[in-house]
Scaffold this motif. Structure first.
Motif, PDB file in Angstrom:
ATOM      1  N   ASP A  40      -4.536   4.470   6.508  1.00 28.39           N
ATOM      2  CA  ASP A  40      -3.276   4.741   5.812  1.00 28.39           C
ATOM      3  C   ASP A  40      -3.506   4.917   4.315  1.00 28.39           C
ATOM      4  OD1 ASP A  40      -1.879   4.571   8.180  1.00 28.39           O
ATOM      5  OD2 ASP A  40      -0.943   2.630   7.737  1.00 28.39           O
ATOM      6  N   MET A  41      -4.310   4.041   3.716  1.00 28.12           N
ATOM      7  CA  MET A  41      -4.487   4.058   2.273  1.00 28.12           C
ATOM      8  C   MET A  41      -5.429   5.156   1.803  1.00 28.12           C
ATOM      9  SD  MET A  41      -2.480   1.788   1.118  1.00 28.12           S
ATOM     10  CE  MET A  41      -1.424   2.291   2.460  1.00 28.12           C
ATOM     11  N   THR A  42      -6.443   5.477   2.596  1.00 25.85           N
ATOM     12  CA  THR A  42      -7.440   6.450   2.125  1.00 25.85           C
ATOM     13  C   THR A  42      -7.138   7.881   2.543  1.00 25.85           C
ATOM     14  OG1 THR A  42      -8.847   6.024   4.046  1.00 25.85           O
ATOM     15  CG2 THR A  42      -9.290   4.755   2.038  1.00 25.85           C
ATOM     16  N   GLU A  43      -6.508   8.083   3.696  1.00 22.54           N
ATOM     17  CA  GLU A  43      -6.282   9.443   4.176  1.00 22.54           C
ATOM     18  C   GLU A  43      -4.818   9.868   4.119  1.00 22.54           C
ATOM     19  OE1 GLU A  43      -8.016  10.039   8.027  1.00 22.54           O
ATOM     20  OE2 GLU A  43      -9.858   8.985   7.470  1.00 22.54           O
ATOM     21  N   ARG A  44      -3.928   9.019   4.593  1.00 22.85           N
ATOM     22  CA  ARG A  44      -2.522   9.424   4.718  1.00 22.85           C
ATOM     23  C   ARG A  44      -1.755   9.332   3.405  1.00 22.85           C
ATOM     24  NH1 ARG A  44      -2.426   5.991  10.116  1.00 22.85           N
ATOM     25  NH2 ARG A  44      -3.092   7.593  11.565  1.00 22.85           N
ATOM     26  N   LEU A  45      -1.944   8.251   2.662  1.00 15.12           N
ATOM     27  CA  LEU A  45      -1.171   8.046   1.435  1.00 15.12           C
ATOM     28  C   LEU A  45      -1.387   9.151   0.397  1.00 15.12           C
ATOM     29  CD1 LEU A  45       0.873   6.307  -0.059  1.00 15.12           C
ATOM     30  CD2 LEU A  45      -1.023   4.897  -0.880  1.00 15.12           C
ATOM     31  N   PRO A  46      -2.614   9.603   0.148  1.00 12.71           N
ATOM     32  CA  PRO A  46      -2.785  10.679  -0.838  1.00 12.71           C
ATOM     33  C   PRO A  46      -2.015  11.961  -0.481  1.00 12.71           C
ATOM     34  CG  PRO A  46      -4.878   9.631  -0.414  1.00 12.71           C
ATOM     35  CD  PRO A  46      -3.911   9.067   0.581  1.00 12.71           C
ATOM     36  N   LYS A  47      -1.809  12.207   0.797  1.00 15.22           N
ATOM     37  CA  LYS A  47      -1.056  13.390   1.209  1.00 15.22           C
ATOM     38  C   LYS A  47       0.445  13.207   0.993  1.00 15.22           C
ATOM     39  CE  LYS A  47      -4.400  14.637   4.745  1.00 15.22           C
ATOM     40  NZ  LYS A  47      -4.681  14.708   6.183  1.00 15.22           N
ATOM     41  N   ILE A  48       0.898  11.941   1.008  1.00 20.59           N
ATOM     42  CA  ILE A  48       2.319  11.642   0.880  1.00 20.59           C
ATOM     43  C   ILE A  48       2.720  11.509  -0.589  1.00 20.59           C
ATOM     44  CG2 ILE A  48       4.123   9.950   1.404  1.00 20.59           C
ATOM     45  CD1 ILE A  48       2.495   9.261   3.945  1.00 20.59           C
ATOM     46  N   ASN A  49       1.975  10.675  -1.332  1.00 25.26           N
ATOM     47  CA  ASN A  49       2.328  10.409  -2.725  1.00 25.26           C
ATOM     48  C   ASN A  49       1.052  10.087  -3.497  1.00 25.26           C
ATOM     49  OD1 ASN A  49       3.157   9.183  -5.188  1.00 25.26           O
ATOM     50  ND2 ASN A  49       5.159   8.750  -4.285  1.00 25.26           N
TER      51      ASN A  49
END
Length: 85
Positions: A40-49
């Protein structure tokens, strides 16, 4: 990405930023695996915010740099309590 995943990712990131929590502690609080939190923190979060991702990354980097100290304290405490028993 599904909406509930995005909501969880943002909630987890805000929790880490506010509490300066480790991945392990955060995983326990949210009832998911450490792998899920890490992804969540390394892959998904950068795409979201990107801004929140950078803040969370800074906290996790600090925790990573201090983990050997926390591990040493935990080991010291473990043997101290075993000796007292």
């Amino acid at each position: 990405m599904k909406d509930y995943i995005e909501e969880r990712v943002l909630e987890v990131a805000k929790y880490i930023i506010e509490s300066k929590s480790t991945i392990r502690k955060t995983a326990k609080v949210f009832g998911v695996s450490k792998s899920t939190i890490h992804k969540d923190m390394t892959e998904r979060l950068p795409k979201i915010n990107q801004e929140i991702a950078e803040q969370a990354k800074n906290i996790l980097d600090i925790n990573k740099s201090e983990r050997h100290i926390r591990g040493g304290k935990a080991t010291k405490l473990k043997y101290k309590t075993e000796a007292a028993s």
